[in-house]
Design an enzyme around this catalytic site. Structure first.
Site, PDB file in Angstrom:
ATOM      1  N   ARG A  53       0.733  -1.177  -0.005  1.00 41.75           N
ATOM      2  CA  ARG A  53       0.088  -0.013  -0.035  1.00 41.75           C
ATOM      3  C   ARG A  53       0.910   1.325  -0.254  1.00 41.75           C
ATOM      4  O   ARG A  53       2.148   1.075   0.025  1.00 41.75           O
ATOM      5  CB  ARG A  53      -0.969   0.014   1.302  1.00 41.75           C
ATOM      6  CG  ARG A  53      -0.422  -0.275   2.583  1.00 41.75           C
ATOM      7  CD  ARG A  53      -0.710   0.615   3.608  1.00 41.75           C
ATOM      8  NE  ARG A  53      -0.491   1.944   3.168  1.00 41.75           N
ATOM      9  CZ  ARG A  53       0.708   2.640   3.438  1.00 41.75           C
ATOM     10  NH1 ARG A  53       2.014   2.052   3.773  1.00 41.75           N
ATOM     11  NH2 ARG A  53       0.740   4.021   3.254  1.00 41.75           N
ATOM     12  N   GLN A 207      -2.451   3.004   9.710  1.00 41.82           N
ATOM     13  CA  GLN A 207      -1.031   3.196   9.172  1.00 41.82           C
ATOM     14  C   GLN A 207       0.131   3.750   9.787  1.00 41.82           C
ATOM     15  O   GLN A 207       1.122   3.589   9.710  1.00 41.82           O
ATOM     16  CB  GLN A 207      -1.097   3.673   7.646  1.00 41.82           C
ATOM     17  CG  GLN A 207      -1.887   2.834   6.855  1.00 41.82           C
ATOM     18  CD  GLN A 207      -3.386   3.121   6.610  1.00 41.82           C
ATOM     19  OE1 GLN A 207      -4.093   3.718   7.706  1.00 41.82           O
ATOM     20  NE2 GLN A 207      -3.956   3.172   5.489  1.00 41.82           N
ATOM     21  N   ASP A 248      -1.981  10.929  -2.605  1.00 41.86           N
ATOM     22  CA  ASP A 248      -2.305   9.669  -3.605  1.00 41.86           C
ATOM     23  C   ASP A 248      -2.645  10.186  -4.906  1.00 41.86           C
ATOM     24  O   ASP A 248      -2.435   9.639  -5.999  1.00 41.86           O
ATOM     25  CB  ASP A 248      -3.624   9.068  -2.886  1.00 41.86           C
ATOM     26  CG  ASP A 248      -3.006   8.508  -1.590  1.00 41.86           C
ATOM     27  OD1 ASP A 248      -2.557   7.333  -1.567  1.00 41.86           O
ATOM     28  OD2 ASP A 248      -3.147   9.106  -0.665  1.00 41.86           O
TER      29      ASP A 248
HETATM   30  O1  MRU Z   1      -2.557   3.257   3.073  1.00 39.53           O
HETATM   31  P1  MRU Z   1      -3.093   3.691   1.909  1.00 39.53           P
HETATM   32  O2  MRU Z   1      -2.813   3.041   0.420  1.00 39.53           O
HETATM   33  O3  MRU Z   1      -4.648   3.704   1.802  1.00 39.53           O
HETATM   34  O4  MRU Z   1      -2.842   5.046   1.658  1.00 39.53           O
HETATM   35  C1  MRU Z   1      -2.354   5.904   0.804  1.00 39.53           C
HETATM   36  C2  MRU Z   1      -1.167   6.667   1.566  1.00 39.53           C
HETATM   37  O5  MRU Z   1      -0.144   5.920   1.621  1.00 39.53           O
HETATM   38  C3  MRU Z   1      -1.223   7.929   2.137  1.00 39.53           C
HETATM   39  O6  MRU Z   1      -2.287   8.687   1.889  1.00 39.53           O
HETATM   40  C4  MRU Z   1       0.039   8.403   1.906  1.00 39.53           C
HETATM   41  O7  MRU Z   1       0.011   9.748   2.575  1.00 39.53           O
HETATM   42  C5  MRU Z   1       0.242   8.730   0.437  1.00 39.53           C
HETATM   43  S1  MRU Z   1       1.979   8.704  -0.054  1.00 39.53           S
HETATM   44  C6  MRU Z   1       2.438   7.164   0.411  1.00 39.53           C
END
Ligand code: MRU
Length: 363
Positions: A53, A207, A248
């Site tokens: 992720r 996370q 993202d």
């Molecule tokens: O854990 P996710 O894939 O749902 O979240 C995306 C992200 O990792 C974050 O939003 C992050 O800050 C973006 S950059 C790695």
């Protein structure tokens, strides 16, 4: 980055076997396990289930998945056709590649890097499966190199003793290496600067509490996990010097989609006059979108909000319901922070303002 003294990338592919290996982020911080995805469908499953992720890692995974699909598409061909590869695929093969591409793109709809990588590897794969593999590996290398440069530019913002708030995990687990929001912290440490990181826990999947905290501990960076709703309190007490988050997907005007809860931090930071930075490679910017209202927002299962998972005393992972029985939940995975709340973008080309993004776009 190193884990137990050994250097790892977050995700990588063996071109000979076609296997994509990745650090299993659902197991962290309780176990360090390498997950293997043997075909493009396995890699899609790993993206959907968040075994891998984070914007950059998802991009690398998508590129590898597309390359796997090209390898799978030629594998069962008769030798005569196989020799022709690169000169022309059968209609069945082309339909297979197209279906694979659609499945990969459906895994995490907000992540711009996923579409960027799939498109590049798809175009290369139309020449040959070998070209698809090379392109996927080149993308992973670029991902790492961009993140390192983000770290170098971003570290100029960090002084000895800086206190930084971050949200979600935009560290090296979210990229092939280094990360985006945390890359400046890691480079600053290499430069001998000591800073302190507050990591939002980042409900519903935590996370921050699980991944960012594990990374920071692994890298020897002093930190504290804070509840998602502590930001205003910390900022009002002068405990935060600046905020750095990842992204993202970013629209051409700078509106930024990032993990749900980011927008609230940006509003609060503006209220207290605290700089709010977005660390991001240009591959996350979607210049086809004029503003953030056009960014698709992924909705995930309500189970992520209604329940909680972790190891019991025997180390067995258990999931327990923690919400009122019978209630349902809404689970948007991202929100969009309007560009006026963003102090600057820390990119591989330097630290730039929203109105300069278009100027820096090269290809
Ligand atoms: O854990 P996710 O894939 O749902 O979240 C995306 C992200 O990792 C974050 O939003 C992050 O800050 C973006 S950059 C790695």
């Amino acid at each position: 980055m190193k884990v137990n003294g050994k250097h790892y990338r977050t995700i990588w592919m063996n071109n000979k076997t076609g296997v994509v290996s990745m650090i299993d982020q659902n197991e962290l911080p309780f176990a360090f396990i390498i997950h293997e995805a043997c075909g493009y469908r396995d890699t899609c499953h790993a993206i959907v289930s968040m075994i891998t992720r984070g914007a950059g890692a998802i991009g690398a995974a998508a590129g590898f998945a597309m390359a796997q699909a090209f390898c799978e598409g030629i594998r069962d061909e008769k030798p005569a056709r196989r020799e022709q590869k690169g000169e022309g695929y059968s209609p069945e093969q082309l339909a297979f590649f197209e279906r694979a591409r659609k499945s990969i793109e459906a895994t995490r709809p907000t992540a711009r890097n996923l579409f960027y990588a799939t498109e590049r590897v798809y175009q290369a794969g139309l020449v040959s499966a070998e070209a698809a593999l090379q392109q996927a590996q080149a993308l992973a290398d670029e991902n790492l190199e961009d993140a390192r440069k983000i770290g170098e530019y971003g570290s100029s913002l960090i002084l000895n003793g800086s206190r930084i708030l971050t949200h979600c995990n935009a560290g090296w687990l979210g990229f092939v290496d280094y990360g985006s929001a945390l890359a400046p912290v890691y480079i600053a440490k290499e430069q001998g600067k000591e800073c302190f990181v507050y990591a939002d826990e980042t409900r519903p999947r935590n996370q921050g509490a699980r991944l960012t905290a594990w990374e920071l501990q692994n890298e020897g960076i002093p930190h504290r996990i804070v509840p998602d709703n502590a930001g205003a309190h910390l900022m009002s007490r002068g405990m935060i010097d600046f905020v750095i988050v990842g992204a993202d997907r970013i629209a051409a005007n700078g509106d930024t989609a990032n993990k749900i809860g980011t927008f609230e931090k940006a509003i609060v930071a503006k209220e207290f006059g605290i700089p709010f930075y977005v660390a991001v490679p240009f591959s996350t910017i979607d210049f086809s979108l004029t503003d953030g209202t056009q960014i698709p927002i992924e909705e995930r299962s309500e189970d992520e909000v209604l329940s909680y998972s972790g190891p019991d005393a025997e180390g067995i992972i258990r999931t327990i319901r923690m919400a009122s029985p019978g209630s349902h939940a809404l689970n948007p995975a991202f929100d969009v922070t309007p560009t006026r709340f963003i102090t600057g973008f820390i990119t591989e080309k330097g630290i730039i303002q929203a109105d300069e993004l278009l100027k820096w776009k090269t290809s």
